[in-house]
Each structure stands twice: as C-alpha cells, then as structure tokens.
Design an enzyme around this catalytic site. Structure first.
Site, PDB file in Angstrom:
ATOM      1  N   HIS A   1       0.690  -1.237   0.012  1.00 31.22           N
ATOM      2  CA  HIS A   1      -0.056  -0.172  -0.315  1.00 31.22           C
ATOM      3  C   HIS A   1       1.043   1.243   0.103  1.00 31.22           C
ATOM      4  CE1 HIS A   1      -3.992   2.048   1.490  1.00 31.22           C
ATOM      5  NE2 HIS A   1      -2.935   2.746   1.037  1.00 31.22           N
TER       6      HIS A   1
ATOM      7  N   HIS B   1       1.356   4.669  -2.111  1.00 33.14           N
ATOM      8  CA  HIS B   1       0.908   5.926  -3.734  1.00 33.14           C
ATOM      9  C   HIS B   1       1.820   6.405  -3.450  1.00 33.14           C
ATOM     10  CE1 HIS B   1      -3.767   6.320  -1.421  1.00 33.14           C
ATOM     11  NE2 HIS B   1      -2.943   5.461  -0.635  1.00 33.14           N
TER      12      HIS B   1
ATOM     13  N   HIS C   1      -9.898   1.922   0.530  1.00 27.42           N
ATOM     14  CA  HIS C   1      -9.126   2.358   1.671  1.00 27.42           C
ATOM     15  C   HIS C   1     -10.578   2.331   2.466  1.00 27.42           C
ATOM     16  CE1 HIS C   1      -6.385   3.862  -0.595  1.00 27.42           C
ATOM     17  NE2 HIS C   1      -4.969   4.429   0.599  1.00 27.42           N
TER      18      HIS C   1
ATOM     19  N   GLU D   1     -10.605   3.938   7.970  1.00 26.55           N
ATOM     20  CA  GLU D   1      -9.096   5.215   7.916  1.00 26.55           C
ATOM     21  C   GLU D   1      -9.711   5.823   8.818  1.00 26.55           C
ATOM     22  OE1 GLU D   1      -7.191   6.683   4.738  1.00 26.55           O
ATOM     23  OE2 GLU D   1      -5.958   7.582   6.234  1.00 26.55           O
TER      24      GLU D   1
ATOM     25  N   ASP E   1       2.029   4.160   2.908  1.00 26.97           N
ATOM     26  CA  ASP E   1       0.603   4.939   2.644  1.00 26.97           C
ATOM     27  C   ASP E   1       1.492   6.098   1.185  1.00 26.97           C
ATOM     28  OD1 ASP E   1      -1.456   5.360   1.828  1.00 26.97           O
ATOM     29  OD2 ASP E   1      -1.979   6.313   4.203  1.00 26.97           O
ATOM     30  N   ASP E   2       2.063   7.189   1.573  1.00 28.59           N
ATOM     31  CA  ASP E   2       3.011   8.405   1.566  1.00 28.59           C
ATOM     32  C   ASP E   2       3.710   8.684   2.284  1.00 28.59           C
ATOM     33  OD1 ASP E   2       0.845   8.730   0.153  1.00 28.59           O
ATOM     34  OD2 ASP E   2      -0.619   8.686   1.601  1.00 28.59           O
TER      35      ASP E   2
HETATM   36  N1  ADE Z   1      -4.258   8.850  -0.751  1.00 27.28           N
HETATM   37  C1  ADE Z   1      -3.594   9.279  -0.418  1.00 27.28           C
HETATM   38  N2  ADE Z   1      -3.478   8.446   0.574  1.00 27.28           N
HETATM   39  C2  ADE Z   1      -4.484   8.581   1.072  1.00 27.28           C
HETATM   40  C3  ADE Z   1      -4.901   7.830   2.339  1.00 27.28           C
HETATM   41  N3  ADE Z   1      -3.728   7.603   3.619  1.00 27.28           N
HETATM   42  N4  ADE Z   1      -6.179   7.699   2.414  1.00 27.28           N
HETATM   43  C4  ADE Z   1      -7.044   8.367   1.307  1.00 27.28           C
HETATM   44  N5  ADE Z   1      -6.411   8.501  -0.017  1.00 27.28           N
HETATM   45  C5  ADE Z   1      -4.839   8.647   0.213  1.00 27.28           C
HETATM   46 ZN    ZN Z   2      -4.026   5.051   0.990  1.00 31.62          ZN
END
Ligand code: ADE
Ligand code: ZN
Length: 321
Positions: free
Chosen positions: A10, A12, A187, A190, A267-268
């Site tokens: 996971h 992005h 997703h 969250e 994630d990011d």
């Molecule tokens: N896009 C990038 N990171 C995200 C996240 N944590 N939740 C939803 N969309 C995303």
């Molecule tokens: Zn994500």
C-alpha cells in the site's frame, strides 16, 4: 531491520514523492508551490483533508510520462534502500492524463519501464480511483484499468476522502474492474468506522482493505474479517502522523492477535516522515515481535500480493534466505 527483506502492498506513487523532488519540478516548470512546504522543506498540512489538498497541489507539477518515470525511479530507489523487494503502488489515471485511455497508456508504459530499470525491487500497479472525484470519474478510471490490465497493472482500488458518499456508490466501477480480471482493494476503516468496512466487503467485494484498522471498534466485524481471510493493508505510521492513533494504541497487533491477516506499508512515506524500515522499527518498539515474526508478516503480504505465482515463489525464497 533495514536489511530485512520487505513486501509493501500500500503506497501511493505521488504520495511517495520527496518534497525536494516536487520543489525541483516546480522550479523547472515555474509553478509556485511555496504554500505547501514548511521552512525546513517538508510538506505542510494540518489534518487529513488538508493533506489531500497539499497532495493534489504537489501532484500538479507531475505533467508528463517522463515526470512519472523520474518519480518512479526516485521512489523505488528509496524503497529498495529500506529493504523493500516488492511494492504495489497506487497509480491514478486522474493525474496521469486525465483518465484518457490513450494518455494513460503512455504514462503506464513510462512508469513500468522506469520500474524495470531499478534493480533489486519488483513493482506492480493498482489503478486507483479517487473517491471525492465521484462515481462517474471512478467508472472512467475503471475503463483505464481494464484496458491496461496485464502482468504490471494487476489491481483496482479506491483512495481519497472516505467521508464522501458511500462505498456502494462506486460498485459499478469495481464490478467493471472485477469482470476485467483485476484484483480489488479499497480504503476503508481509516476515516470511516466499521460500517464503511462492512460496506466495502458487501458492496465492492474487495479481497483487501486499505487500512481497515477502525474495524477494531466492532469485534464481530473483526471476527468476520479473520474468518473470510480479507487482508488489511495497515499503514501505522500514516495513522500516527494523521492523528488517528499513537504507536502504543495502534490496533495492528490486536487485529493480528484476533486472527486478521495484517500487513505493514507506508502509504505516503515523505508526507508522514516514514519509510518501511521506520515502520518495522516502531512496530518492534511496541510489540515483542522478533525477526521471525516480521518475516511471517512478509509471507502474509506475499500471499496477498496481486502478482503471479512465479513472482511470489521468488519473493518467498528471498524472505526465507
Ligand atoms: N491518498 C493518499 N493517501 C491516502 C490516505 N491515507 N487515505 C486516503 N487516500 C489517500
Ligand atoms: Zn492509502
């Protein structure tokens, strides 16, 4: 921890862009992005919704297949430094050619070629619609996914603002992707609670869930996830950075104890000041897991990966070496 082989499910691609990379592109293209950075050069945002705004602003300087090729090389080189041997990345036709199938094909080829050029790490793409862009654009995104499905594009997913609409509003897009043969994730759990996770399972029939951690608020749902074998793509550092939990209260270890298949991802990463080594180290701090436990988590991730059996066999060999 750094040298332990890792599987990431996971991440992005735009969200993995280092702020220095985005600042460099902004300079080249004469775009003023000064508002999205702190004085120390890191990304500046105040909460999840502000994060989405900054994410989209940063992404606005990624304007060509070549920009995405450069991004892909930078991201995969950083991941490999963290011991990642396999990564699944969310790719967004919304940002790559505005959902035009021909343009998307060019972006996808550039990303794939770049991925092939980075040693010691394997990548697959999950085409991802963006929830707050609405169901119509999600359908167009699913067409892009279906048209490019193959041994690189293997999945379809949804990110974006979980508070907008309901999972079921996107069922048509997910049905199209499923019929094309793509593997599915969304997703859920969250920013939405257990209901959002239930709806994802019932209405989108996904086999994996992005995050899914708020399922812990409903133990009957946790049992259902454990029984069904649905895999949770947990991103604890992301949740901590966005204020959902702290490391000690993060439900990942509890979900695992209760029989859920859990995995660890970033994630990011630059947005949340993390990488896979950092995730593993923090998780080791708050559990009694030894190296063998982390390798067991890696095996769960290989089993849940959206790739072919030969690739999985190779990954398992490296994990167990
Ligand atoms: N896009 C990038 N990171 C995200 C996240 N944590 N939740 C939803 N969309 C995303
Ligand atoms: Zn994500």
């Amino acid at each position: 921890m750094k040298n332990l082989p890792k599987i990431e499910l996971h991440m992005h691609l735009e969200g993995a862009a280092p702020p220095s990379f985005i600042r460099g592109l902004a300079q080249e293209k004469n775009v003023d992005l000064s508002g999205i950075f702190n004085e120390d050069g890191s990304y500046r945002f105040s909460d999840f919704w502000d994060f989405l705004r900054v994410y989209e602003a940063a992404t606005s300087v990624l304007q060509s297949p070549e920009d995405y090729a450069r991004l892909t090389r930078a991201v995969l080189e950083a991941s490999a430094q963290s011991g990642v041997i396999y990564t699944e990345s969310f790719l967004s036709p919304d940002f790559c050619g505005g959902r035009d199938v021909g343009a998307w094909r060019d972006y996808m080829h550039a990303i794939r070629e770049a991925a092939d050029s980075v040693p010691d790490i394997e990548m697959r793409g999950i085409v991802t619609c963006i929830r707050h862009f609405g169901p119509e654009k999600a359908r167009e995104t699913a067409v892009c996914a279906a048209e490019t499905m193959g041994d690189f594009i293997t999945g379809f997913g949804m990110g974006g603002d979980e508070k907008v609409g309901r999972q079921g509003d996107y069922a048509y897009a997910f049905d199209m992707a499923r019929e094309a043969g793509l593997r599915l994730t969304t997703h859920a759990g969250e920013w939405g609670g257990p209901d959002s996770v239930r709806e994802a399972i019932r209405d989108l029939r996904v086999e994996r869930i992005g995050h899914g951690v708020r399922a812990i608020e409903d133990l009957a749902l946790v049992d259902e996830i454990a029984q069904s074998g649905i895999v949770l793509e947990c991103c604890p550092g992301s949740n901590v950075a966005l204020g959902l939990y702290d490391w000690r209260s993060h439900p990942l270890p509890d979900l695992r104890k209760r029989g859920c298949k859990v995995t660890i991802s970033t994630d990011d990463p630059p947005f949340f000041h993390t990488n896979m080594t950092h995730e593993f180290e923090r998780m080791a701090d708050v559990t009694d897991w030894d190296e063998a436990e982390f390798t067991a988590l890696g095996r769960v991730a290989v089993d849940a990966a959206f790739c072919d059996a030969d690739t999985k066999a190779k990954l398992l060999k490296t994990l167990d070496a």
